[in-house]
Design an enzyme around this catalytic site. Structure first.
Site, mmCIF file in Angstrom:
data_model
loop_
_atom_site.group_PDB
_atom_site.id
_atom_site.type_symbol
_atom_site.label_atom_id
_atom_site.label_comp_id
_atom_site.label_asym_id
_atom_site.label_seq_id
_atom_site.Cartn_x
_atom_site.Cartn_y
_atom_site.Cartn_z
ATOM 1 N N ASP A 145 0.716 -1.339 0.064
ATOM 2 C CA ASP A 145 -0.063 -0.054 0.076
ATOM 3 C C ASP A 145 0.856 1.229 0.026
ATOM 4 O O ASP A 145 2.078 1.084 0.285
ATOM 5 C CB ASP A 145 -0.914 0.132 1.338
ATOM 6 C CG ASP A 145 -1.817 -1.077 1.270
ATOM 7 O OD1 ASP A 145 -2.070 -1.537 0.578
ATOM 8 O OD2 ASP A 145 -2.459 -1.412 2.374
ATOM 9 N N LYS B 151 -4.173 2.671 -2.557
ATOM 10 C CA LYS B 151 -4.661 2.634 -1.363
ATOM 11 C C LYS B 151 -4.490 3.806 -0.583
ATOM 12 O O LYS B 151 -4.183 3.543 0.543
ATOM 13 C CB LYS B 151 -4.866 1.286 -0.670
ATOM 14 C CG LYS B 151 -5.371 0.023 -1.323
ATOM 15 C CD LYS B 151 -6.540 -0.345 -0.511
ATOM 16 C CE LYS B 151 -7.427 -0.909 -1.607
ATOM 17 N NZ LYS B 151 -8.720 -0.887 -1.312
ATOM 18 N N MET C 70 -8.734 6.653 9.783
ATOM 19 C CA MET C 70 -9.395 7.353 8.432
ATOM 20 C C MET C 70 -10.455 8.474 8.763
ATOM 21 O O MET C 70 -11.370 8.569 8.041
ATOM 22 C CB MET C 70 -10.148 6.319 7.515
ATOM 23 C CG MET C 70 -8.940 5.275 6.949
ATOM 24 S SD MET C 70 -9.651 4.112 5.902
ATOM 25 C CE MET C 70 -9.984 2.680 6.999
HETATM 26 N N1 SAH Z 1 -4.429 -1.761 8.901
HETATM 27 C C1 SAH Z 1 -3.964 -0.430 9.518
HETATM 28 C C2 SAH Z 1 -5.030 0.730 9.193
HETATM 29 C C3 SAH Z 1 -5.189 0.819 7.698
HETATM 30 S S1 SAH Z 1 -6.711 2.184 7.621
HETATM 31 C C4 SAH Z 1 -3.396 -0.511 10.908
HETATM 32 O O1 SAH Z 1 -3.774 -1.382 11.599
HETATM 33 O O2 SAH Z 1 -3.045 0.559 11.526
HETATM 34 C C5 SAH Z 1 -5.550 3.631 7.532
HETATM 35 C C6 SAH Z 1 -5.515 4.608 8.508
HETATM 36 O O3 SAH Z 1 -4.945 4.037 9.546
HETATM 37 C C7 SAH Z 1 -5.206 5.855 8.265
HETATM 38 O O4 SAH Z 1 -6.348 6.767 7.812
HETATM 39 C C8 SAH Z 1 -4.943 6.401 9.517
HETATM 40 O O5 SAH Z 1 -6.154 6.720 10.211
HETATM 41 C C9 SAH Z 1 -4.335 5.275 10.428
HETATM 42 N N2 SAH Z 1 -2.806 5.088 10.341
HETATM 43 C C10 SAH Z 1 -2.048 4.201 9.834
HETATM 44 N N3 SAH Z 1 -0.775 4.540 9.862
HETATM 45 C C11 SAH Z 1 -0.703 5.582 10.798
HETATM 46 C C12 SAH Z 1 0.309 6.457 11.051
HETATM 47 N N4 SAH Z 1 1.634 5.977 11.059
HETATM 48 N N5 SAH Z 1 0.040 7.417 12.065
HETATM 49 C C13 SAH Z 1 -1.275 7.510 12.387
HETATM 50 N N6 SAH Z 1 -2.068 7.010 11.703
HETATM 51 C C14 SAH Z 1 -1.950 5.945 10.848
#
Ligand code: SAH
Length: 258
Positions: A39, A61, A175
């Site tokens: 991604d 994505k 998100m």
């Molecule tokens: N599978 C991922 C989530 C995917 S949805 C997990 O478990 O973290 C994508 C969302 O995750 C983003 O829009 C944000 O809200 C959050 N996210 C992912 N990486 C992040 C990071 N390094 N810092 C803050 N938010 C993050």
């Protein structure tokens, strides 16, 4: 390797960004893969662990930007496995949290392709670690809720605000950047106090990480004015109250740590 024969797929959690937050298993699988589908959220430092001859395929994505349709990703993964590759499907955070893992698992199983999940550190855990805060708090935050505020273009955000507006819970909103206004309004209308502490963490665990502390009624303002382009997580609840003497009720709309 025993657990990663040719023709197999691993859905691997890449964690929030810092390569040191990968599990040892994730690091080994990434290094063993001949094809890696990843991604936009997977950080360059993680991709750098791939074998020199591995093929890296970016499958997009990021909301609002061009990305491949989920069915296209599913079939790319299956085709690579059927062609005899060791396939890693690398996803930000944990693959089983807001990661469309089910579609990919189903597609592999339907094609008779062996598939397994390697868990990762989810964004909420990465963000809490960066904040130096606990997501749960004895007596004050007995429940932790992960919710996505993602909406498809043209649709309104519809969540069960009554059950989310729990003063004894910490709410981790994934998100949630563009829905921050709706989240704030929905929770306040359902009874959560406007001065409920909120922490926003952008790009948690990465060098460009930024943190903001505010309150629920000011969340839309902060999300709009302070957040940049990176992925951002909203953490809402009493567990996010500052414990270092800085209060979010001071005259500033928010305080910043970076
Ligand atoms: N599978 C991922 C989530 C995917 S949805 C997990 O478990 O973290 C994508 C969302 O995750 C983003 O829009 C944000 O809200 C959050 N996210 C992912 N990486 C992040 C990071 N390094 N810092 C803050 N938010 C993050």
């Amino acid at each position: 390797m025993n657990d990663f024969p040719q023709g197999m797929v691993w859905l691997v959690g890449a964690g929030p960004g810092d390569p040191e937050l990968l599990t040892r298993k994730a690091e080994r699988l990434i290094a063993s893969a001949s094809v890696i589908f990843h991604d936009a959220l997977v950080a360059p430092g993680v991709l750098a662990l791939a074998a020199p001859r591995a093929r890296l395929v970016h499958v997009g994505k990021r909301s609002g930007r061009h990305s491949k349709a989920q069915e296209t990703i599913d079939s790319l993964i299956v085709e690579a496995a059927l062609a005899g590759h060791r396939v890693v499907r690398l996803k930000g955070g944990d693959p089983a949290i807001f990661g469309r893992a089910t579609e990919e698992l189903d597609a592999c199983r339907a094609a008779g392709v062996a598939v397994r999940i390697c868990p990762g550190v989810t964004a909420a855990s990465g963000a809490a670690a960066s904040l130096g805060a606990s997501l749960t708090l004895r007596g004050l935050a007995r429940k932790l809720t992960f919710v996505t505020a993602h909406v498809r273009a043209g649709e309104a955000l519809s969540l069960d605000w009554a059950s989310l507006a729990d003063p004894e819970a910490t709410l981790a909103v994934y998100m949630g950047k563009s829905s921050a206004g709706a989240v704030s309004r929905g929770l306040i209308e359902a009874g959560l106090p406007g001065d409920t502490p909120v922490a926003l963490v952008e790009a948690a665990s990465l060098p460009e990480e930024r943190q903001f502390h505010t309150r629920l009624d000011l969340l839309p303002l902060v999300a709009r004015s302070a957040l940049g382009d990176g992925p951002a997580l909203l953490l809402i609840g009493q567990a996010m109250a500052r414990r270092d003497g800085v209060t979010a009720t001071s005259s500033a709309a928010f305080t910043v740590n970076s």
